[in-house]
Design an enzyme around this catalytic site. Structure first.
Site, PDB file in Angstrom:
ATOM      1  N   LYS A  90      50.172  35.543  48.514  1.00  7.53           N
ATOM      2  CA  LYS A  90      49.428  36.603  47.823  1.00  7.53           C
ATOM      3  C   LYS A  90      49.395  37.811  48.744  1.00  7.53           C
ATOM      4  CE  LYS A  90      44.835  37.301  45.751  1.00  7.53           C
ATOM      5  NZ  LYS A  90      45.042  37.804  44.418  1.00  7.53           N
TER       6      LYS A  90
ATOM      7  N   ARG B 139      52.061  32.602  37.020  1.00  6.34           N
ATOM      8  CA  ARG B 139      51.594  33.754  37.793  1.00  6.34           C
ATOM      9  C   ARG B 139      52.813  34.560  38.234  1.00  6.34           C
ATOM     10  NH1 ARG B 139      50.656  35.217  43.054  1.00  6.34           N
ATOM     11  NH2 ARG B 139      48.799  36.473  43.441  1.00  6.34           N
TER      12      ARG B 139
ATOM     13  N   SER C 103      38.801  33.883  39.778  1.00  2.00           N
ATOM     14  CA  SER C 103      38.817  33.799  41.243  1.00  2.00           C
ATOM     15  C   SER C 103      37.541  34.424  41.775  1.00  2.00           C
ATOM     16  CB  SER C 103      40.007  34.570  41.825  1.00  2.00           C
ATOM     17  OG  SER C 103      41.213  33.999  41.404  1.00  2.00           O
TER      18      SER C 103
HETATM   19  N1  3NM Z   1      44.891  33.387  45.071  1.00  2.00           N
HETATM   20  P1  3NM Z   1      49.688  29.224  48.418  1.00  2.00           P
HETATM   21  S1  3NM Z   1      45.145  32.670  47.483  1.00  2.00           S
HETATM   22  C1  3NM Z   1      47.161  33.136  44.123  1.00  2.00           C
HETATM   23  O1  3NM Z   1      42.228  33.507  47.422  1.00  2.00           O
HETATM   24  C2  3NM Z   1      46.208  33.038  45.234  1.00  2.00           C
HETATM   25  O2  3NM Z   1      42.155  33.885  45.312  1.00  2.00           O
HETATM   26  C3  3NM Z   1      44.198  33.258  46.200  1.00  2.00           C
HETATM   27  O3  3NM Z   1      49.349  30.322  47.320  1.00  2.00           O
HETATM   28  C4  3NM Z   1      42.758  33.587  46.322  1.00  2.00           C
HETATM   29  O4  3NM Z   1      49.300  27.907  47.863  1.00  2.00           O
HETATM   30  C5  3NM Z   1      46.516  32.606  46.515  1.00  2.00           C
HETATM   31  O5  3NM Z   1      51.197  29.332  48.612  1.00  2.00           O
HETATM   32  C6  3NM Z   1      47.864  32.149  46.989  1.00  2.00           C
HETATM   33  O6  3NM Z   1      48.953  29.603  49.674  1.00  2.00           O
HETATM   34  C7  3NM Z   1      48.045  30.663  46.943  1.00  2.00           C
END
Ligand code: 3NM
Length: 203
Positions: A129, A28, A100
């Site tokens: 994000k 990503r 997602s």
């Molecule tokens: N997508 P971390 S939250 C890439 O809600 C991503 O769809 C999300 O990173 C969604 O584990 C997210 O550091 C970030 O919180 C995840």
């Protein structure tokens, strides 16, 4: 993860995470300072090789051209990316398509479009994000699971080894993590911790 999530070389991060037992990897390359064009391709190829050598599926986030160019194992798309239906038609049945979803309607649509698994989040607050939606909590995973959806669900967003158990208890089949592994002091130990949580939950 992508290069912006790593404090050390991404290939080293991935190797250490693989050593800890991660079961899938998503490239990503997004956010401020993300690589583009040939450099992005080169990093993708490098990370894919590590995955292949270790039998870990390699998924590309969003970038359909890159997924095709690399012959990735699959692609993951969000609601603002190329629609899952078009991707499924383009890639055929052999590739993994992840989507997602942030509502039950989005989840149902993704399945109708041919999604193999759903990313559900953000479960907890995340700083990985930039355009993250409102936090959904674990109850949203429960809602999706109880709606009769049977394809694999992975929780995402702010998940750490300390708060993963409720995500799995709510019905997630897996945990999707960026910072708690890529940003960890001991990456292998962090990945191992998540594997332990998943095994404990029986997912
Ligand atoms: N997508 P971390 S939250 C890439 O809600 C991503 O769809 C999300 O990173 C969604 O584990 C997210 O550091 C970030 O919180 C995840």
């Amino acid at each position: 993860m992508g290069s912006v999530n790593c404090r050390i070389a991404p290939a080293k991060v991935l190797k250490e995470a693989v050593a800890g037992g991660i079961t899938m990897f998503q490239f990503r390359e997004k956010g401020t300072g993300a690589l583009t064009a040939q450099v992005k391709f080169n990093l993708g190829r490098r990370l894919q090789k590590i995955c292949r050598a270790n039998g870990v599926p390699f998924i590309v986030n969003d970038d359909i051209d890159l997924a095709i160019a690399l012959d990735a194992d699959g692609i993951h798309v969000g609601q603002d990316d190329t629609p899952a239906l078009a991707i499924r038609q383009l890639l055929g049945e052999d590739k993994i398509v992840g989507v997602s979803a942030h509502s039950l309607a989005e989840a149902r649509q993704a399945i109708a479009d041919g999604a193999d698994y759903l990313g559900i989040g953000p479960v907890y607050p995340t700083s990985s994000k930039e355009d993250a939606q409102a936090v959904r909590g674990t109850s949203f995973i429960e809602e999706i699971r109880n709606s009769g959806i049977t394809i694999p669900l992975v929780g995402i967003g702010g998940i750490t080894v300390h708060n993963a158990a409720p995500v799995l208890a709510a019905g997630a089949d897996g945990i999707s993590v960026i910072s708690a592994i890529a940003g960890a002091e001991d990456i292998t130990l962090a990945a191992r911790g998540f594997v332990h949580e998943v095994n404990l939950s029986g997912s």
